[in-house]
Design a protein around this motif. Structure first.
Motif, PDB file in Angstrom:
ATOM      1  N   MET A   1      40.158  -0.615 -71.267  1.00  0.00           N
ATOM      2  CA  MET A   1      41.156  -1.032 -70.287  1.00  0.00           C
ATOM      3  C   MET A   1      41.557  -2.484 -70.541  1.00  0.00           C
ATOM      4  N   GLN A   2      42.839  -2.726 -70.534  1.00  0.00           N
ATOM      5  CA  GLN A   2      43.320  -4.091 -70.666  1.00  0.00           C
ATOM      6  C   GLN A   2      43.150  -4.828 -69.333  1.00  0.00           C
ATOM      7  N   ALA A  78      42.082  -2.034 -56.897  1.00  0.00           N
ATOM      8  CA  ALA A  78      41.278  -2.582 -57.999  1.00  0.00           C
ATOM      9  C   ALA A  78      40.823  -1.486 -58.946  1.00  0.00           C
ATOM     10  N   ARG A  79      40.898  -1.792 -60.225  1.00  0.00           N
ATOM     11  CA  ARG A  79      40.355  -0.898 -61.253  1.00  0.00           C
ATOM     12  C   ARG A  79      39.114  -1.488 -61.915  1.00  0.00           C
ATOM     13  N   ILE A  80      38.817  -2.753 -61.624  1.00  0.00           N
ATOM     14  CA  ILE A  80      37.669  -3.432 -62.233  1.00  0.00           C
ATOM     15  C   ILE A  80      36.735  -3.909 -61.138  1.00  0.00           C
ATOM     16  N   LEU A  81      35.453  -3.598 -61.276  1.00  0.00           N
ATOM     17  CA  LEU A  81      34.429  -4.061 -60.336  1.00  0.00           C
ATOM     18  C   LEU A  81      33.308  -4.730 -61.103  1.00  0.00           C
ATOM     19  N   GLY A 137      42.732   8.479 -69.999  1.00  0.00           N
ATOM     20  CA  GLY A 137      42.337   9.056 -68.723  1.00  0.00           C
ATOM     21  C   GLY A 137      41.510   8.140 -67.851  1.00  0.00           C
ATOM     22  N   GLU A 138      41.490   6.847 -68.201  1.00  0.00           N
ATOM     23  CA  GLU A 138      40.642   5.894 -67.484  1.00  0.00           C
ATOM     24  C   GLU A 138      41.267   5.461 -66.157  1.00  0.00           C
ATOM     25  N   ARG A 139      40.422   5.404 -65.121  1.00  0.00           N
ATOM     26  CA  ARG A 139      40.884   4.958 -63.811  1.00  0.00           C
ATOM     27  C   ARG A 139      40.173   3.692 -63.325  1.00  0.00           C
ATOM     28  N   ILE A 232      33.004  -5.409 -71.889  1.00  0.00           N
ATOM     29  CA  ILE A 232      32.731  -4.030 -71.458  1.00  0.00           C
ATOM     30  C   ILE A 232      34.000  -3.392 -70.898  1.00  0.00           C
ATOM     31  N   VAL A 233      34.762  -4.182 -70.162  1.00  0.00           N
ATOM     32  CA  VAL A 233      36.014  -3.661 -69.594  1.00  0.00           C
ATOM     33  C   VAL A 233      36.976  -3.238 -70.705  1.00  0.00           C
TER      34      VAL A 233
END
Length: 254
Positions: A1-2, A78-81, A137-139, A232-233
């Motif tokens: 994911m960018q 948010a898509r990043i935690l 397919g990443e969320r 990792i992201v």
């Protein structure tokens, strides 16, 4: 994911490793919401990086749900935690007075470090699963924080080690569970880092701890934790993994 343009949540982002991670996310173009019980620290970091600060107790479902909603209202879903909130403890099972360690201390550490981590993860995952899928397919992506104490905890670290071992232990099953929703899960297990808490120790103690690290023989830099967290992201094939970040350190019994 960018990372550029994505909304991100950072628990414990008001200081230490969390602060460094929040700053790195912002540098890479994320819209950052800092969730912390320490609202003063969170406000200061948020002001520096152009993010928002939200007071949040990770152990409270209502508090976390409210924080996620507030962050979404400001930045979008948010898509990043980044889960970096946590507390420490050092209690021998039997104290110098011959009495058993207080159970409340063990429960408190487990509640914040392990239950709190799961609480935020489940609520973030439920929100992310409803989003439109991106490439592959990443969320969503979540990075949890364990510790080398999960694997070689020292004397008195029963509560802390158990809490962090729990975080490490739920990483793979959570990644498998959330695979169907396109949500990746990884955990970082840091060693000895130059955090504000570490810097409160006398300089000779800090030097002694640094000398125990094989290479590089120094304390870890919070920026190095942040660099791994953001990698990792962006590395889409990292999933279900616990990564030690410790300079080959293996902790002695005490």
């Amino acid at each position: 994911m960018q990372i550029q343009g994505q909304a991100a949540l950072v628990t414990g982002g008001g200081s230490g490793l969390g602060e460094a991670t929040a700053r790195e996310l912002a540098r890479l173009g994320a819209k950052v919401a800092i969730l912390d019980v320490n609202i003063d620290g969170a406000n200061q970091v948020a002001a520096d990086i152009g993010g928002i600060a939200i007071q949040c107790d990770v152990t409270s479902p209502d508090s976390v749900q409210s924080a996620i909603a507030q962050a979404a209202a400001a930045h979008g879903p948010a898509r990043i935690l980044m889960q970096i909130a946590g507390i420490g403890s050092a209690k021998r099972v039997i104290g110098k007075d011959g009495n058993a360690a207080p159970l409340e201390d063990f429960v408190r550490v487990i509640n914040v470090n392990l239950v709190g981590t799961y609480n935020v993860a489940r609520l973030f995952a439920a929100a992310s699963a409803k989003l439109e899928a991106l490439e592959d397919g990443e969320r969503g992506v979540m990075v949890l924080t364990a510790s080398v104490a999960a694997f070689d905890g020292q004397v008195g670290q029963q509560a802390y080690s158990a809490s962090k071992a729990g975080v490490a232990g739920m990483t793979l099953p959570m990644a498998r569970d959330l695979a169907q929703h396109g949500i990746r899960v990884c955990t970082i297990a840091p060693g000895l880092f130059a955090t504000p808490l570490m810097k409160t120790l006398p300089e000779p103690v800090q030097q002694s701890l640094a000398a125990s690290i094989p290479f590089p023989q120094r304390l870890g830099k919070p920026q190095e934790f942040a660099q791994l967290a953001t990698h990792i992201v962006t590395n889409g094939h990292l999933n279900g993994e616990v990564i030690r970040l410790d300079g080959a350190l293996r902790m002695a019994p005490r």
